[in-house]
Design a protein around this motif. Sequence first.
Motif, PDB file in Angstrom:
ATOM      1  N   LYS A  42       0.846  -1.199   0.000  1.00  0.00           N
ATOM      2  CA  LYS A  42       0.000   0.000   0.000  1.00  0.00           C
ATOM      3  C   LYS A  42       0.879   1.246   0.000  1.00  0.00           C
ATOM      4  N   GLU A  43       0.239   2.397  -0.206  1.00  0.00           N
ATOM      5  CA  GLU A  43       0.992   3.639  -0.182  1.00  0.00           C
ATOM      6  C   GLU A  43       1.221   4.115   1.253  1.00  0.00           C
ATOM      7  N   PRO A  44       2.263   4.929   1.491  1.00  0.00           N
ATOM      8  CA  PRO A  44       2.469   5.488   2.833  1.00  0.00           C
ATOM      9  C   PRO A  44       1.346   6.464   3.189  1.00  0.00           C
ATOM     10  N   LYS A  45       0.992   6.478   4.475  1.00  0.00           N
ATOM     11  CA  LYS A  45      -0.015   7.422   4.967  1.00  0.00           C
ATOM     12  C   LYS A  45       0.493   8.055   6.244  1.00  0.00           C
ATOM     13  N   LEU A  46       0.183   9.345   6.401  1.00  0.00           N
ATOM     14  CA  LEU A  46       0.649  10.070   7.578  1.00  0.00           C
ATOM     15  C   LEU A  46       0.068   9.463   8.845  1.00  0.00           C
ATOM     16  N   LEU A  47       0.938   9.148   9.801  1.00  0.00           N
ATOM     17  CA  LEU A  47       0.514   8.691  11.119  1.00  0.00           C
ATOM     18  C   LEU A  47       0.417   9.893  12.056  1.00  0.00           C
ATOM     19  N   MET A  48       1.500  10.638  12.135  1.00  0.00           N
ATOM     20  CA  MET A  48       1.485  11.840  12.953  1.00  0.00           C
ATOM     21  C   MET A  48       2.686  12.722  12.647  1.00  0.00           C
ATOM     22  N   SER A  49       2.498  14.008  12.865  1.00  0.00           N
ATOM     23  CA  SER A  49       3.609  14.942  12.802  1.00  0.00           C
ATOM     24  C   SER A  49       4.346  14.885  14.135  1.00  0.00           C
ATOM     25  N   VAL A  50       5.585  15.333  14.146  1.00  0.00           N
ATOM     26  CA  VAL A  50       6.391  15.320  15.365  1.00  0.00           C
ATOM     27  C   VAL A  50       6.751  16.750  15.708  1.00  0.00           C
ATOM     28  N   TYR A  51       6.339  17.209  16.873  1.00  0.00           N
ATOM     29  CA  TYR A  51       6.579  18.584  17.279  1.00  0.00           C
ATOM     30  C   TYR A  51       7.690  18.618  18.315  1.00  0.00           C
ATOM     31  N   SER A  52       8.312  19.781  18.428  1.00  0.00           N
ATOM     32  CA  SER A  52       9.448  19.936  19.347  1.00  0.00           C
ATOM     33  C   SER A  52       9.079  19.606  20.781  1.00  0.00           C
ATOM     34  N   SER A  53       7.833  19.899  21.136  1.00  0.00           N
ATOM     35  CA  SER A  53       7.398  19.661  22.515  1.00  0.00           C
ATOM     36  C   SER A  53       6.906  18.237  22.728  1.00  0.00           C
ATOM     37  N   GLY A  54       6.953  17.428  21.660  1.00  0.00           N
ATOM     38  CA  GLY A  54       6.417  16.073  21.750  1.00  0.00           C
ATOM     39  C   GLY A  54       4.906  16.102  21.597  1.00  0.00           C
ATOM     40  N   ASN A  55       4.350  15.046  21.087  1.00  0.00           N
ATOM     41  CA  ASN A  55       2.903  15.010  20.921  1.00  0.00           C
ATOM     42  C   ASN A  55       2.395  13.569  21.009  1.00  0.00           C
ATOM     43  N   GLU A  56       1.137  13.487  21.391  1.00  0.00           N
ATOM     44  CA  GLU A  56       0.507  12.199  21.651  1.00  0.00           C
ATOM     45  C   GLU A  56      -0.804  12.132  20.893  1.00  0.00           C
ATOM     46  N   ASP A  57      -1.083  10.957  20.353  1.00  0.00           N
ATOM     47  CA  ASP A  57      -2.347  10.735  19.669  1.00  0.00           C
ATOM     48  C   ASP A  57      -2.819   9.340  20.047  1.00  0.00           C
ATOM     49  N   GLY A  58      -3.661   9.269  21.065  1.00  0.00           N
ATOM     50  CA  GLY A  58      -4.133   7.979  21.530  1.00  0.00           C
ATOM     51  C   GLY A  58      -2.994   7.137  22.070  1.00  0.00           C
ATOM     52  N   ARG A  59      -2.779   5.988  21.475  1.00  0.00           N
ATOM     53  CA  ARG A  59      -1.722   5.072  21.947  1.00  0.00           C
ATOM     54  C   ARG A  59      -0.340   5.430  21.399  1.00  0.00           C
ATOM     55  N   PHE A  60      -0.265   6.437  20.569  1.00  0.00           N
ATOM     56  CA  PHE A  60       0.976   6.806  19.889  1.00  0.00           C
ATOM     57  C   PHE A  60       1.556   8.093  20.471  1.00  0.00           C
ATOM     58  N   THR A  61       2.865   8.051  20.758  1.00  0.00           N
ATOM     59  CA  THR A  61       3.558   9.238  21.245  1.00  0.00           C
ATOM     60  C   THR A  61       4.808   9.447  20.404  1.00  0.00           C
ATOM     61  N   GLN A  63       8.295  11.911  19.805  1.00  0.00           N
ATOM     62  CA  GLN A  63       9.164  12.889  20.446  1.00  0.00           C
ATOM     63  C   GLN A  63      10.320  13.238  19.525  1.00  0.00           C
ATOM     64  N   LEU A  64      10.804  14.456  19.693  1.00  0.00           N
ATOM     65  CA  LEU A  64      11.907  14.971  18.892  1.00  0.00           C
ATOM     66  C   LEU A  64      13.017  15.426  19.825  1.00  0.00           C
ATOM     67  N   ASN A  65      14.231  15.014  19.541  1.00  0.00           N
ATOM     68  CA  ASN A  65      15.398  15.471  20.286  1.00  0.00           C
ATOM     69  C   ASN A  65      16.333  16.137  19.284  1.00  0.00           C
ATOM     70  N   ARG A  66      16.265  17.447  19.200  1.00  0.00           N
ATOM     71  CA  ARG A  66      17.057  18.177  18.215  1.00  0.00           C
ATOM     72  C   ARG A  66      18.555  18.110  18.513  1.00  0.00           C
ATOM     73  N   ALA A  67      18.886  18.127  19.788  1.00  0.00           N
ATOM     74  CA  ALA A  67      20.312  18.128  20.160  1.00  0.00           C
ATOM     75  C   ALA A  67      20.996  16.853  19.670  1.00  0.00           C
ATOM     76  N   SER A  68      20.297  15.738  19.811  1.00  0.00           N
ATOM     77  CA  SER A  68      20.866  14.452  19.403  1.00  0.00           C
ATOM     78  C   SER A  68      20.402  14.032  18.023  1.00  0.00           C
ATOM     79  N   GLN A  69      19.549  14.821  17.419  1.00  0.00           N
ATOM     80  CA  GLN A  69      19.052  14.582  16.067  1.00  0.00           C
ATOM     81  C   GLN A  69      18.397  13.217  15.947  1.00  0.00           C
ATOM     82  N   TYR A  70      17.449  12.963  16.839  1.00  0.00           N
ATOM     83  CA  TYR A  70      16.677  11.750  16.670  1.00  0.00           C
ATOM     84  C   TYR A  70      15.214  11.999  16.999  1.00  0.00           C
ATOM     85  N   ILE A  71      14.409  11.119  16.427  1.00  0.00           N
ATOM     86  CA  ILE A  71      12.958  11.152  16.598  1.00  0.00           C
ATOM     87  C   ILE A  71      12.531   9.777  17.090  1.00  0.00           C
ATOM     88  N   SER A  72      11.545   9.747  17.950  1.00  0.00           N
ATOM     89  CA  SER A  72      11.079   8.459  18.447  1.00  0.00           C
ATOM     90  C   SER A  72       9.573   8.336  18.272  1.00  0.00           C
TER      91      SER A  72
END
Lengths: 110, 114
Positions: A42-61, A63-72
């Motif tokens: 299937k084609e990719p579909k947006l699950l969620m955007s990642v904001y600097s302050s972190g964000n949660e959508d139901g069971r999904f969280t 997070q962004l760590n700019r200093a270490s350049q990683y997203i979780s």
Amino acid sequence: RKEVEQDPGPFNVPEGATVAFNCTYSNSASQSFFWYRQDCRKEPKLLMSVYSSGNEDGRFTAQLNRASQYISLLIRDSKLSDSATYLCVVNPNAGNMLTFGGGTRLMVKP
Amino acid sequence: DTGVSQNPRHKITKRGQNVTFRCDPISEHNRLYWYRQTLGQGPEFLTYFQNEAQLEKSRLLSDRFSAERPKGSFSTLEIQRTEQGDSAMYLCASSLGTGDTEAFFGQGTRLTVV
């Protein structure tokens, strides 16, 4: 080095488990970050955007760590329907191309 | 259906032939992207349009590849003198406004070069 790197997995987890994926990016000037979900053939579909302050959508969280350049991405209480490939996406400069990681495959077992 | 539409869905061609794919984006979307995806990999950026202007092209896009978006509406991706290494899923996506907005993907065109 790839611009966006992910552990390809697969992550095999039982229903109800909590699972976390990480993604690293190389361009420190990157501005926008996303998680996309892609089901098999299937084609990719947006699950969620990642904001600097972190964000949660139901069971999904996310997070962004700019200093270490990683997203979780954290998925709680995994469902069978969560089985898919999760793509980390970075926009190096707003308005231009979206750069995808190779994806992390998740398999949730009964 | 008001989503991103791609045609054909599947294409099998002999090596050396030319192929053309079409993408119809969501009607009000001004940005249009082409990506290529092979099995087990994430989508790789090929090119990007803002309205009718082609603003970025990946180094992956060799001289055999050309993309157009006349009048800022639908887009075509042509591959000349196809090679077996061109076999992949070609994905089109569109979005509205800035890069912070969601990109919507079509179902892709699967190309097999034999």
